[in-house]
Enzyme design. Structure first.
Site, PDB file in Angstrom:
ATOM      1  N   LYS A   1     -81.496  70.548  29.335  1.00 57.62           N
ATOM      2  CA  LYS A   1     -81.448  70.134  27.921  1.00 57.62           C
ATOM      3  C   LYS A   1     -80.380  69.056  27.746  1.00 57.62           C
ATOM      4  O   LYS A   1     -80.573  68.061  27.058  1.00 57.62           O
ATOM      5  CB  LYS A   1     -81.149  71.362  27.041  1.00 57.62           C
ATOM      6  N   HIS A  31     -66.864  68.955  21.819  1.00 62.04           N
ATOM      7  CA  HIS A  31     -67.972  69.138  20.899  1.00 62.04           C
ATOM      8  C   HIS A  31     -67.465  69.280  19.468  1.00 62.04           C
ATOM      9  O   HIS A  31     -67.944  68.617  18.551  1.00 62.04           O
ATOM     10  CB  HIS A  31     -68.739  70.386  21.332  1.00 62.04           C
TER      11      HIS A  31
HETATM   12  C1  MEV Z   1     -75.461  70.551  24.430  1.00 60.48           C
HETATM   13  O1  MEV Z   1     -76.333  69.812  23.625  1.00 60.48           O
HETATM   14  C2  MEV Z   1     -75.790  70.319  25.880  1.00 60.48           C
HETATM   15  C3  MEV Z   1     -74.976  71.184  26.870  1.00 60.48           C
HETATM   16  O2  MEV Z   1     -75.130  72.559  26.536  1.00 60.48           O
HETATM   17  C4  MEV Z   1     -75.541  70.900  28.231  1.00 60.48           C
HETATM   18  C5  MEV Z   1     -75.021  71.812  29.321  1.00 60.48           C
HETATM   19  O3  MEV Z   1     -74.615  72.935  29.036  1.00 60.48           O
HETATM   20  O4  MEV Z   1     -75.066  71.364  30.492  1.00 60.48           O
HETATM   21  C6  MEV Z   1     -73.533  70.853  26.782  1.00 60.48           C
END
Ligand code: MEV
Length: 456
Positions: free
Chosen positions: A286, A399
């Site tokens: 994702k 984030h």
């Molecule tokens: C968030 O949009 C995407 C992540 O969860 C990808 C990952 O965990 O590798 C940060």
């Protein structure tokens, strides 16, 4: 009770909005008559009528536009060429993560990319009753008719260096009684090829029907065919692009308290977890698609097709796995992605949508193969950033830093308040509650919960 509406698509845009406001946006029990919502829809119309009309005509029943942020991630060094990558995405941290990764690899040789193959696939699915060996020899006898009968349709593509590469008869009767396919491969050059492939397949089906009916060697019972459907496949495992980054392990300096060897080891373990554990692989991929989809959207390509294809490819070994790979060997850290992707730089929205045209211009008007490489590099960059955070600081720090502005906007903070809150949280852990509490404190509003305010 609501009634269905007939002929909605024939109404004018104004009439559609009025109907929507009356039926779905007004409340007979209050003063709400939907006019505010009508104004909101109209406020998102483009001020230039011609541009708005263009958008209206992309789909049916357009009543307004839906804004998405259009950002850029600069400093992507791809095969020694600097690129600034346009990205359309709503998730706050994605562009920042791509840009951070681009800067990191800029100092370490950048991204090396190549297109490994470019074949697209389409199938005519049909049912036929009879001895499959007889169908096979019939197919071999008339195979040339499929090429001849589609010469006109293929002419332009042929002139551009593409066309039909091969047609096979596939016997699927063991899986589904009487089921066969014409499985065709195509080269579609700089177009994604969906219209070309589908038109050719539909013609193939007519040729098949005609040739069966008029073959003198077949019995009457063998002359019938049921064409079930003709459609391209969005799974293109022979249209593959590869992007890679690598550096000496001791170049993986990420900060004073992170040892490069420890980082490489944790990073490798994280990728391996995504190879063996589908729960993690889904989130891992994702994150890759955060990067891929946003460039695909900005460049007017079909992100659903690229997603569907990528996920099928991720399951090609019978289990859903990571699309990226890593190797830590002889002091070298190597991280790469290989992913199928059918993209176009001509046709579709690419020549129509003004922002899509701009995105292509920013990228130096790449051809389809160059665009595949740019997109793959962005996906890899995104995955590197995500894993980098996950195995070091944790994902929430970056984030939430990016999400802070969304929280402040929800709170309707003034510009002055935004600056104060951002300053306050530079060295603090950001959470929704912490931001709301501090914001209320700034405005002199009690942060105590009703329970805490109770006087016993
Ligand atoms: C968030 O949009 C995407 C992540 O969860 C990808 C990952 O965990 O590798 C940060």
């Amino acid at each position: 009770m609501k009634q269905p509406i007939k002929g909605f698509s024939k109404l004018s845009k104004q009439a559609k909005i009025e109907w929507l406001a009356k039926e779905y946006l007004s409340n007979p029990n209050s003063q709400e008559d939907g006019s505010e919502m009508m104004e909101l829809l109209k406020s998102y119309w483009h001020s230039d009528e011609k541009t708005q009309k263009l958008h209206d005509e992309f789909i049916e029943n357009t009543i307004s536009n839906f804004y998405m942020p259009f950002g850029v991630a600069p400093n992507f060094l791809i095969n020694d060429k600097l690129c600034c990558i346009p990205m359309v995405i709503e998730e706050s941290s994605v562009v920042a993560a791509a840009a951070k990764s681009a800067n990191f690899w800029l100092e370490r040789g950048g991204f090396k990319t190549e297109v490994l193959s470019t074949k697209k696939i389409g199938q005519v699915h049909f049912a036929w009753h009879g001895d499959s060996d007889r169908l096979k020899s019939f197919f071999n006898k008339i195979k040339h008719k499929f090429y001849e009968g589609t010469e006109k349709l293929s002419a332009n593509m042929l002139a551009r260096g593409g066309g039909i590469l091969d047609i096979e008869l596939v016997d699927k009767t063991l899986e589904e009684p009487n089921y066969y396919q014409l499985h065709a491969t195509f080269e579609t050059c700089d177009s994604m090829g969906a219209n070309f492939i589908n038109s050719i397949l539909e013609e193939f089906s007519k040729i098949l029907e005609f040739e069966l009916k008029n073959d003198l060697t077949l019995d009457d019972s063998e002359k019938n065919v049921l064409i079930i459907m003709c459609i391209l496949s969005n799974y293109t495992p022979e249209c593959i692009v590869r992007a890679e980054v690598s550096c000496a392990i001791d170049q993986l300096q990420l900060g004073a308290d992170i040892d490069p060897n420890e980082f490489a080891d944790k990073f490798q373990k994280a990728v391996h977890i995504a190879q063996i554990e589908p729960y993690r692989a889904t989130t891992h991929n994702k994150g890759i698609f955060n990067g891929i989809d946003s460039v695909i959207l900005a460049t007017g390509n079909d992100f659903r097709a690229v997603e569907a294809c990528g996920h099928t490819y991720a399951s090609r070994h019978g289990k859903y796995q990571s699309l990226t790979n890593v190797e830590v060997k002889d002091g070298i850290f190597k991280f790469w992605i290989e992913i199928p992707m059918a993209l176009g730089t001509v046709g579709g929205l690419t020549a129509l949508h003004p922002m899509v045209k701009l995105a292509h211009k920013i990228l130096g008007n790449p051809n389809a193969q160059e665009l595949m490489q740019i997109v793959a590099a962005t996906g890899l960059a995104q995955n590197f950033s995500a894993l980098r955070s996950l195995v070091t600081t944790g994902i929430q720090k970056g984030h939430m830093k990016m999400h802070l502005m969304n929280i402040l906007n929800q709170l309707e903070a003034t510009e002055e308040e935004k600056v104060k809150v951002q300053l306050h949280f530079t060295d603090k852990v950001i959470s929704h509650k912490a931001v709301v509490d501090y914001f209320r404190e700034l405005r002199g509003i009690s942060t105590a919960t009703p329970y805490e305010q109770r006087t016993v």
